[in-house]
Write a protein that holds these residues in place. Structure first.
Motif, PDB file in Angstrom:
ATOM      1  N   ALA A  85       2.866  -8.954 -15.974  1.00 62.89           N
ATOM      2  CA  ALA A  85       3.350  -7.576 -15.965  1.00 62.89           C
ATOM      3  C   ALA A  85       4.850  -7.500 -15.728  1.00 62.89           C
ATOM      4  O   ALA A  85       5.472  -6.483 -16.018  1.00 62.89           O
ATOM      5  N   GLY A  86       5.432  -8.554 -15.181  1.00 57.76           N
ATOM      6  CA  GLY A  86       6.850  -8.528 -14.893  1.00 57.76           C
ATOM      7  C   GLY A  86       7.176  -7.792 -13.610  1.00 57.76           C
ATOM      8  O   GLY A  86       8.324  -7.735 -13.197  1.00 57.76           O
ATOM      9  N   MET A  87       6.159  -7.190 -12.985  1.00 63.13           N
ATOM     10  CA  MET A  87       6.375  -6.503 -11.714  1.00 63.13           C
ATOM     11  C   MET A  87       5.166  -6.712 -10.818  1.00 63.13           C
ATOM     12  O   MET A  87       4.067  -6.992 -11.298  1.00 63.13           O
ATOM     13  N   LEU A  88       5.386  -6.599  -9.539  1.00 62.22           N
ATOM     14  CA  LEU A  88       4.321  -6.847  -8.575  1.00 62.22           C
ATOM     15  C   LEU A  88       3.554  -5.569  -8.261  1.00 62.22           C
ATOM     16  O   LEU A  88       4.132  -4.487  -8.229  1.00 62.22           O
ATOM     17  N   PRO A  89       2.264  -5.704  -7.982  1.00 66.32           N
ATOM     18  CA  PRO A  89       1.502  -4.544  -7.507  1.00 66.32           C
ATOM     19  C   PRO A  89       1.962  -4.156  -6.108  1.00 66.32           C
ATOM     20  O   PRO A  89       2.737  -4.870  -5.468  1.00 66.32           O
ATOM     21  N   MET A  90       1.470  -3.038  -5.621  1.00 67.11           N
ATOM     22  CA  MET A  90       1.812  -2.605  -4.260  1.00 67.11           C
ATOM     23  C   MET A  90       1.296  -3.638  -3.261  1.00 67.11           C
ATOM     24  O   MET A  90       0.327  -4.347  -3.527  1.00 67.11           O
ATOM     25  N   VAL A  91       1.934  -3.684  -2.102  1.00 67.14           N
ATOM     26  CA  VAL A  91       1.574  -4.669  -1.069  1.00 67.14           C
ATOM     27  C   VAL A  91       0.114  -4.505  -0.661  1.00 67.14           C
ATOM     28  O   VAL A  91      -0.603  -5.495  -0.498  1.00 67.14           O
TER      29      VAL A  91
END
Length: 183
Positions: A85-91
């Motif tokens: 996705a190129g980005m992380l999910p929420m913590v």
């Protein structure tokens, strides 16, 4: 990109399986001198021994191994998410998904070890260290089932019941985690 995802997933899964085996071996008090046990200890020691200086052992549970398994699950989520996705999910999602990875991997491991033990029992004619180790790992799960459903005509149904229970737990956990994640 798919090939890289595959390699990352395999690397994390294999190490997580090894750490989970170490936790399971310690919890079931399996034979430490078994060659498979020795392999698991040698592979996991470089990361577990430093953690053990910080985290104690509580009864049969090695907290350093448990924390390492959880960290590997979280690492897998972070690595795959950042790659695809190129980005992380929420913590909060990473924390839940890391737990899900560990639980699903343990259930998968239990499923396959139970299946392999059942198949090996058909061909085993004597003592083999791998068969003995699998018996030590699965017996805590199979013995309570055998107390409720004894062998019928020499046929042990406890393995079948355990496999059904594992699959039920996997489906239930999948539903719980997917509802919790809003998927």
């Amino acid at each position: 990109m798919d090939a890289l995802n595959f390699l990352i997933e395999i690397a994390f899964d294999l190490f997580l399986i090894t750490v989970l085996l170490r936790i399971w071996l310690q919890a079931s008090r399996a034979d430490f001198y078994n060659p498979m046990s020795q392999f698991v200890v040698k592979v996991t020691n470089p990361l577990i021994l430093p953690l053990r200086r910080i985290l104690p052992t509580l009864g049969h549970w090695d907290l350093a191994s448990i924390v390492l398994a959880y960290a590997v699950g979280i690492g897998k989520i972070i690595a795959l998410s950042s790659l695809t996705a190129g980005m992380l999910p929420m913590v909060s999602d990473i924390i839940i998904m890391g737990l899900a990875v560990v639980l699903f991997q343990f259930l998968s491991l239990l499923f396959w070890i139970t299946i392999i033990r059942a198949i090996m029992s058909w061909f085993n004619t004597g003592y083999h260290p791998m068969t003995a180790l699998m018996a030590q790992l699965t017996e805590p799960f199979l013995a309570p089932i055998r107390r409720i459903i004894p062998p019928i005509g020499g046929l042990d149904l406890s393995v079948l019941v355990l496999i059904v229970a594992i699959q039920f737990a996997r489906i239930l956990l999948n539903n719980l985690f997917s509802m919790g994640m809003g998927l």
